[in-house]
Design a protein around this motif. Structure first.
Motif, PDB file in Angstrom:
ATOM      1  N   UNK A  39       0.979  -0.935  -0.061  1.00  0.00           N
ATOM      2  CA  UNK A  39      -0.006   0.170  -0.147  1.00  0.00           C
ATOM      3  C   UNK A  39       1.154   0.850  -0.246  1.00  0.00           C
ATOM      4  N   UNK A  40       1.863   1.379   0.086  1.00  0.00           N
ATOM      5  CA  UNK A  40       2.873   2.445   1.148  1.00  0.00           C
ATOM      6  C   UNK A  40       4.113   1.935  -0.100  1.00  0.00           C
ATOM      7  N   UNK A  41       4.153   1.124  -0.657  1.00  0.00           N
ATOM      8  CA  UNK A  41       4.574   1.395  -2.274  1.00  0.00           C
ATOM      9  C   UNK A  41       4.773   2.466  -3.057  1.00  0.00           C
ATOM     10  N   UNK A  42       6.095   3.492  -3.309  1.00  0.00           N
ATOM     11  CA  UNK A  42       5.762   4.068  -4.682  1.00  0.00           C
ATOM     12  C   UNK A  42       6.479   3.778  -5.361  1.00  0.00           C
ATOM     13  N   UNK A  61      17.205  14.867 -17.616  1.00  0.00           N
ATOM     14  CA  UNK A  61      16.981  15.097 -16.312  1.00  0.00           C
ATOM     15  C   UNK A  61      15.379  15.366 -15.602  1.00  0.00           C
ATOM     16  N   UNK A  62      16.168  17.516 -16.469  1.00  0.00           N
ATOM     17  CA  UNK A  62      14.956  18.290 -16.238  1.00  0.00           C
ATOM     18  C   UNK A  62      13.717  17.737 -16.303  1.00  0.00           C
ATOM     19  N   UNK A  68      10.508  12.157  -9.130  1.00  0.00           N
ATOM     20  CA  UNK A  68      11.076  11.136  -8.397  1.00  0.00           C
ATOM     21  C   UNK A  68      11.494  10.012  -7.909  1.00  0.00           C
ATOM     22  N   UNK A  69      11.025   9.589  -9.360  1.00  0.00           N
ATOM     23  CA  UNK A  69      10.284   8.187  -9.470  1.00  0.00           C
ATOM     24  C   UNK A  69      12.194   7.169 -10.154  1.00  0.00           C
ATOM     25  N   UNK A  70      13.270   8.499 -10.546  1.00  0.00           N
ATOM     26  CA  UNK A  70      14.296   7.956 -10.835  1.00  0.00           C
ATOM     27  C   UNK A  70      15.865   8.190 -10.356  1.00  0.00           C
TER      28      UNK A  70
END
Length: 354
Positions: A39-42, A61-62, A68-70
Motif C-alpha cells: 500500500x505504501x510502495x511508490x 534529468x530536468x 522522483x521516480x528515478x
C-alpha cells in the motif's frame, strides 16, 4: 455407584468478549503486516544509469527528475551503463544518442520485472518525442526507432519472473518449520545444532534441485545455489531454535513473527526495495527473507555483482542463532555443587590423620 466428573467452569462473559476482540486485533495486525508494504510502495528512487551528451542528459534529468521516480547514476558510455546493470548498481539505463542517433533504453528484467516495465514506458515517451522532432524536421518518423534492449533477461522457463519472486514465501515457511520442529522434538543444545545443520544441508540441496534442475527457475552453479538455500534455512531455523533455547516456547513466537510478519513483507521480492517506504526497504535487506531473495537473484543472473552483503547477513543470523542456543544452554545448567553428605567434618579429618 456412578462417579460424576466435575464440570469445567465456564469462561466469564466479559473474558470471552475480550478474547474475541483481542483475536480480531491480532488478525488486523497480520493483515496490515502483509498489505502495508504494498500500500505504501511508490515508484521512486529507482537507480537508473544515464549516458550521452551533457546537454541531452541535463534536459532529460530536468524533464523527468521532478517526479522522483528515478535516481540517475551517470555512466561514461553505453558500455559503462551495461557494466552498472550487470553489477546491480542500477536497474537499467537510458543511453542518449548524439545528433540524429535515437536513444536506447537498457533494461534488466532479471533484476526486477517492475523496473523493466517502467523503463519500457520511458522508451515509449522518448519514442513519441523523437517522432515529433523527426516529423518537424521533414523526416520519416517511422524510420526512427527507440530500441529497448534487455541486458539481463529472464530465463525462458520463468519469462515473467513470477517463479523466482514467489520462492520467497516458501523459503521463509520452510525455515520456520525446520526451527519449530527441531525446537519441539529435539532435546539438548548440541543435538539441536546437529539437527539444524543436517536440516540446512538437506533442505538446501532439495530446494535447489526443485528450483534449478526441475523447474529451472534458477541459473548458475547448482552447488552455490544450494549453499545459499541451505544458509537461508540455517539462518531462519537457527534463530528460532536460539530464541527457544533462551526464552522457552515463547521464542518460537518471536522468531516466527520476525520472519513471517516483518522480514517477509519487507523482503521486496517482487519489486525493487527502493520502492518501499523509507527506511523499511533498506532494513528489509538486512533480514533473512530480503537478503535471501537478493542473493538468489544475484547468483542466478548477475555473476559480476557483489553479493558479500547478503552472504554476511545470512551468516550473521545463522551465527546469532548458534550463540543464542549456547547461551540458553549454559544459562539453564545447574551450578556445580558438592553434596553435604560427602564432606567430612574437620574434626573427623583431623582424627583420621592422627
Amino acid at each position: 455407584m456412578s462417579t460424576a466428573t466435575p464440570s469445567q467452569p465456564h469462561t466469564k462473559w466479559a473474558a470471552a468478549a475480550l478474547i474475541g476482540v483481542v483475536a480480531s486485533v491480532l488478525l488486523a495486525v497480520v493483515v496490515l503486516a502483509f498489505l502495508w508494504p504494498s500500500k505504501t510502495s511508490q515508484t521512486h528512487n529507482l537507480p537508473v544509469g544515464i549516458a550521452g551528451p551533457e546537454a541531452s542528459v541535463t534536459a532529460l534529468k530536468n524533464a523527468v527528475g521532478a517526479s522522483g521516480t528515478f535516481d540517475f547514476v551517470s555512466a561514461g558510455d553505453r558500455a559503462d551503463a551495461v557494466r552498472q546493470i550487470e553489477s546491480r548498481e542500477t536497474y537499467g539505463a537510458i543511453v542518449l544518442g548524439a545528433g540524429t542517433t535515437p536513444p536506447e533504453v537498457l533494461t534488466a528484467p532479471a533484476g526486477s520485472a517492475a523496473a523493466a516495465q517502467i523503463l519500457t514506458g520511458v522508451a515509449a515517451q522518448l519514442q513519441a518525442q523523437v517522432s515529433q522532432q523527426v516529423a518537424a524536421a521533414g523526416g520519416n518518423p517511422a524510420a526512427v526507432k527507440v530500441a529497448v534492449t534487455p541486458v539481463v533477461p529472464l530465463s525462458s522457463s520463468d519469462p515473467s519472473g513470477a517463479g523466482l519472486a514467489s520462492a520467497s514465501f516458501p523459503l521463509a515457511i520452510g525455515g520456520m518449520i525446520g526451527g519449530i520442529v527441531i525446537s519441539l522434538l529435539v532435546v539438548g543444545a548440541m543435538r539441536r545444532l546437529l539437527a539444524v545443520a543436517g536440516f540446512a544441508v538437506a533442505a538446501g540441496l532439495v530446494i535447489a534441485f526443485i528450483m534449478q534442475t526441475w523447474f529451472q527457475y534458477l541459473q548458475g552453479d547448482f552447488l552455490t545455489n544450494a549453499l545459499a538455500m541451505g544458509l537461508t534455512m540455517l539462518a531462519t531455523s537457527g534463530f528460532i531454535i536460539g530464541c527457544t533455547s533462551l526464552l522457552g516456547r515463547a521464542g518460537i513466537a518471536i522468531g516466527s513473527v520476525l520472519t513471517m510478519f516483518i522480514g517477509n513483507p519487507l523482503s521486496a521480492a517482487a519489486t525493487p526495495w527502493q520502492f518501499l517506504a523509507e527506511p523499511w526497504g533498506a532494513i528489509g535487506q538486512f533480514l533473512v527473507p530480503g537478503a535471501s531473495g537478493t542473493l538468489i537473484r544475484t547468483l542466478s543472473y548477475f555473476p559480476n555483482a557483489d553479493s558479500s552483503q547478503q552472504w554476511w547477513t545470512l551468516g550473521g543470523w545463522a551465527a546469532l542463532g548458534i550463540v543464542l542456543t549456547l547461551v540458553g544452554h549454559f544459562r539453564s545448567r545447574p551450578g556445580m555443587h558438592v553434596p553435604e553428605s560427602t564432606i567430612e567434618h574437620p574434626t573427623e579429618v583431623r582424627h583420621a590423620a592422627v
